[in-house]
Write a protein that holds these residues in place. Structure first.
Motif, PDB file in Angstrom:
ATOM      1  N   LYS A   1       0.850  -1.190   0.000  1.00  0.00           N
ATOM      2  CA  LYS A   1       0.000   0.000   0.000  1.00  0.00           C
ATOM      3  C   LYS A   1       0.883   1.236   0.000  1.00  0.00           C
ATOM      4  O   LYS A   1       1.733   1.405   0.874  1.00  0.00           O
ATOM      5  CB  LYS A   1      -0.916   0.003   1.222  1.00  0.00           C
TER       6      LYS A   1
ATOM      7  N   CYS B   1       1.283   5.346   0.125  1.00  0.00           N
ATOM      8  CA  CYS B   1       0.615   6.548   0.628  1.00  0.00           C
ATOM      9  C   CYS B   1       1.399   7.780   0.193  1.00  0.00           C
ATOM     10  O   CYS B   1       2.559   7.951   0.571  1.00  0.00           O
ATOM     11  CB  CYS B   1       0.517   6.488   2.155  1.00  0.00           C
TER      12      CYS B   1
ATOM     13  N   ARG C   1      -1.488  12.604  -5.036  1.00  0.00           N
ATOM     14  CA  ARG C   1      -1.963  12.052  -6.304  1.00  0.00           C
ATOM     15  C   ARG C   1      -1.113  12.620  -7.453  1.00  0.00           C
ATOM     16  O   ARG C   1      -1.572  13.389  -8.291  1.00  0.00           O
ATOM     17  CB  ARG C   1      -3.435  12.398  -6.522  1.00  0.00           C
TER      18      ARG C   1
ATOM     19  N   GLU D   1      -1.784  -1.110  -4.019  1.00  0.00           N
ATOM     20  CA  GLU D   1      -2.881  -0.191  -3.750  1.00  0.00           C
ATOM     21  C   GLU D   1      -2.311   1.174  -3.395  1.00  0.00           C
ATOM     22  O   GLU D   1      -1.159   1.281  -2.968  1.00  0.00           O
ATOM     23  CB  GLU D   1      -3.732  -0.721  -2.584  1.00  0.00           C
ATOM     24  N   GLU D   2      -3.144   2.211  -3.565  1.00  0.00           N
ATOM     25  CA  GLU D   2      -2.694   3.564  -3.247  1.00  0.00           C
ATOM     26  C   GLU D   2      -3.704   4.307  -2.387  1.00  0.00           C
ATOM     27  O   GLU D   2      -4.919   4.194  -2.583  1.00  0.00           O
ATOM     28  CB  GLU D   2      -2.456   4.359  -4.528  1.00  0.00           C
ATOM     29  N   GLU D   3      -3.176   5.057  -1.443  1.00  0.00           N
ATOM     30  CA  GLU D   3      -3.976   5.990  -0.652  1.00  0.00           C
ATOM     31  C   GLU D   3      -3.424   7.391  -0.928  1.00  0.00           C
ATOM     32  O   GLU D   3      -2.236   7.638  -0.724  1.00  0.00           O
ATOM     33  CB  GLU D   3      -3.872   5.688   0.841  1.00  0.00           C
TER      34      GLU D   3
ATOM     35  N   GLN E   1      -5.203  14.673   6.841  1.00  0.00           N
ATOM     36  CA  GLN E   1      -4.676  13.330   6.588  1.00  0.00           C
ATOM     37  C   GLN E   1      -3.185  13.260   6.915  1.00  0.00           C
ATOM     38  O   GLN E   1      -2.705  12.300   7.525  1.00  0.00           O
ATOM     39  CB  GLN E   1      -4.880  12.945   5.115  1.00  0.00           C
TER      40      GLN E   1
END
Length: 222
Positions: free
Chosen positions: A6, A8, A11, A31-33, A40
């Motif tokens: 993952k 983080c 964008r 996956e990306e957050e 955040q």
């Protein structure tokens, strides 16, 4: 089944893009957050997840990793893209560090005022054509095996391709004086995992635009 890594980050490209490239080239799904708000970022800091208060952050193999070069070194070793022995590894690190320096110069230019940004990008192109690309042209020519190190695709090759494509975004003819590098770009781009990553709709990020710059500035307060 092991959890997907993952990522983080914001964008956009920045310091996370070489990590995306390396994972994609190794055929690893991730996956990306995306950070969109200051809250955040503050939550990550208060939770102690950012070792030195900096991104990128990658969760993988039960670890929370920060610091770009450390993350890249781990991924390269894990996915057998870091050479067969210490001598190959140090050469891969050396070449990868050189291309990362060039790419970060280009990435940071996006945050400069318009005139300074233009000057910075001009300097990036000048250094690419006079310092970095002549070196890699000679390395590839002298080595004669299609890759930068040994006879196998490595992290160094991935990052060099990324740097070349970044430079071509600034000036399409940048490789006109570097035929060996141009052939290298075509060959590495056609490796199946990389070819997939270069297709529209992949997790590869576009060049930074004004919205990306504004979001990052608002979150980091600079």
């Amino acid at each position: 089944m092991a959890a997907k890594p993952k990522l983080c980050y914001f964008r956009g490209r920045g310091r996370m893009e070489p990590i995306r490239w390396l994972l994609a080239a190794a055929g690893v799904e991730f996956e990306e957050e995306f950070l969109e708000t200051r809250e955040q970022h503050e939550k990550l800091q208060k939770g102690g997840r950012l070792l030195f208060g900096q991104l990128p952050l990658v969760e993988i193999d039960g670890m929370v990793l920060t610091q770009t070069r450390a993350i890249l070194s781990y991924l390269a070793a894990k996915d057998n893209l870091h050479g067969k022995d210490l001598k190959e590894t140090v050469r891969i690190d050396k070449y990868a560090d050189g291309t990362l320096d060039l790419m970060m110069m280009g990435a940071l230019a996006a945050f400069k005022p318009p005139k300074e940004k233009e000057e910075n990008l001009t300097l990036v192109m000048k250094k690419a054509k006079s310092r970095y690309f002549p070196v890699f042209e000679k390395i590839l020519k002298d080595h004669g095996k299609g890759f930068l190190v040994g006879n196998k695709f490595s992290w160094a090759d991935i990052q060099l391709l990324e740097a070349v494509l970044m430079a071509e975004e600034l000036k399409a003819s940048v490789l006109s004086d570097f035929p060996v590098l141009k052939a290298f770009k075509t060959r590495i781009s056609n490796i199946p995992t990389i070819k997939k990553f270069l297709q529209p709709g992949s997790q590869r990020k576009p060049p930074p635009d004004s919205h990306y710059v504004e979001v990052v500035r608002n979150i980091l307060q600079f």
